[in-house]
Design an enzyme around this catalytic site. Structure first.
Site, PDB file in Angstrom:
ATOM      1  N   HIS A   1       0.854  -1.183   0.000  1.00  0.00           N
ATOM      2  CA  HIS A   1       0.000   0.000   0.000  1.00  0.00           C
ATOM      3  C   HIS A   1       0.893   1.236   0.000  1.00  0.00           C
ATOM      4  O   HIS A   1       2.010   1.192   0.508  1.00  0.00           O
ATOM      5  CB  HIS A   1      -0.866   0.014   1.262  1.00  0.00           C
ATOM      6  CG  HIS A   1      -1.668  -1.239   1.464  1.00  0.00           C
ATOM      7  ND1 HIS A   1      -1.123  -2.379   1.993  1.00  0.00           N
ATOM      8  CD2 HIS A   1      -2.962  -1.511   1.188  1.00  0.00           C
ATOM      9  CE1 HIS A   1      -2.057  -3.322   2.037  1.00  0.00           C
ATOM     10  NE2 HIS A   1      -3.181  -2.829   1.551  1.00  0.00           N
TER      11      HIS A   1
ATOM     12  N   ASN B   1     -16.302  -2.941   7.779  1.00  0.00           N
ATOM     13  CA  ASN B   1     -16.764  -2.046   8.863  1.00  0.00           C
ATOM     14  C   ASN B   1     -17.563  -0.916   8.249  1.00  0.00           C
ATOM     15  O   ASN B   1     -17.421  -0.614   7.062  1.00  0.00           O
ATOM     16  CB  ASN B   1     -15.549  -1.483   9.616  1.00  0.00           C
ATOM     17  CG  ASN B   1     -14.583  -0.747   8.685  1.00  0.00           C
ATOM     18  OD1 ASN B   1     -13.778  -1.380   7.989  1.00  0.00           O
ATOM     19  ND2 ASN B   1     -14.679   0.557   8.638  1.00  0.00           N
TER      20      ASN B   1
HETATM   21  N1  HPA Z   1     -11.308   3.153   5.737  1.00  0.00           N
HETATM   22  C1  HPA Z   1     -10.256   2.962   4.930  1.00  0.00           C
HETATM   23  N2  HPA Z   1      -9.775   1.773   4.618  1.00  0.00           N
HETATM   24  C2  HPA Z   1     -10.386   0.701   5.129  1.00  0.00           C
HETATM   25  C3  HPA Z   1     -11.487   0.815   5.979  1.00  0.00           C
HETATM   26  C4  HPA Z   1     -11.975   2.114   6.306  1.00  0.00           C
HETATM   27  O1  HPA Z   1     -12.952   2.300   7.054  1.00  0.00           O
HETATM   28  N3  HPA Z   1     -11.855  -0.450   6.315  1.00  0.00           N
HETATM   29  C5  HPA Z   1     -11.003  -1.291   5.675  1.00  0.00           C
HETATM   30  N4  HPA Z   1     -10.117  -0.592   4.948  1.00  0.00           N
END
Ligand code: HPA
Length: 270
Positions: free
Chosen positions: A78, A230
């Site tokens: 990343h 989430n």
């Molecule tokens: N934000 C950014 N990246 C993510 C999130 C999030 O809530 N959940 C998993 N990757």
């Protein structure tokens, strides 16, 4: 450097992959189902960036899914890890050089769209690049693609329709949505999520966009699938943590794997 990486992989296998897969954090399950597999650790491939993220195995798996020759990136880097955007997409360009025509990218994402729920699979319809950088910055390598690549339909409409059709057939609930790429590594603030919602993002994540830009530059067709791990900051009560992302990802991974197992052989025929 690309040529050296390709040559190193060719020492291990003569397979000519047609479909490339990028499997995100804890989403590597389908790689275990690749037949006649050859596994090449990223560390053995010259120039390949090594991820520091938890849950990323860091290896390239070559073989067949169904009858289709595939190259699976199990783990990715990343931009928040500190690699340059160009270095971050090195693997995608190697896949392109190996002959990949279609790329299926997966990721974990937070839901901005409040009709989504953790554990849902969302087919990416488009993206907003909030990273403020691109892997294509710098002198253009004409052998890879044009200076100013088109990004309309970056996420191939026919591939998206196919993905949802296959998911329906398997009884898996899906939605479509726009992915907003956030540099991270800190999660967004609630105000940032409100901003992202306002500009049309349904999902927030920290990957995928550089990869899709590099793939489109090379003329590779793309499909993106997010696992909602989430609700994004401020969309639901409570704090966000990487443990939750990994835990919901692990719980959802079998459904993603079921979808990819059916989908990938069909993708190659489209
Ligand atoms: N934000 C950014 N990246 C993510 C999130 C999030 O809530 N959940 C998993 N990757």
């Amino acid at each position: 450097m690309l040529e050296r990486a390709v040559a190193r992989i060719r020492e291990e296998t003569s397979l000519e992959p047609r479909v490339g897969l990028v499997l995100g954090s804890g989403l590597g399950g389908v790689a275990e189902e690749v037949a006649e597999r050859v596994v090449v650790p990223y560390a053995d491939i010259p120039g390949w960036p090594i991820s520091t993220a938890i849950g990323h195995a860091g290896r390239l798996v070559l073989g067949r899914l169904g009858d289709v020759p595939v190259a699976v990136m199990q783990g990715r880097v990343h931009l928040y890890e500190g690699v340059s955007p160009e270095h971050a997409v090195f693997g995608i360009r190697v896949l392109g050089r190996l002959g990949v025509e279609t790329l299926v990218v997966t990721n974990a994402a937070g839901a901005i769209n409040d009709s989504y729920r953790p554990g849902m699979l969302v087919v990416i319809s488009d993206h907003v690049n909030l990273l403020a950088r691109s892997p294509l910055v710098g002198p253009n390598d004409e052998r890879l693609g044009p200076r100013f690549p088109d990004m309309s339909d970056a996420y191939d409409p026919a591939l998206r329709a196919l993905a949802r059709e296959v998911a329906d057939r398997l009884g898996l609930e899906t939605a479509e949505g726009v992915y907003g790429a956030w540099l991270g590594p800190q999660f967004e603030t609630p105000a940032e999520i409100r901003f992202m919602r306002l500009i049309g993002c349904d999902l927030a994540g920290m990957s995928t966009v550089p990869e899709v830009i590099a793939a489109r530059h090379m003329g590779i067709r793309c499909l993106g699938i997010s696992v909602v791990t989430n609700m994004a900051a401020g969309i639901a009560e409570g704090k966000l943590g990487h443990e939750e992302v990994l835990e919901v990802g692990a719980r959802t991974e079998p459904r993603l794997t079921a979808l990819l197992r059916e989908l990938v052989p069909l993708v190659a025929e489209l």
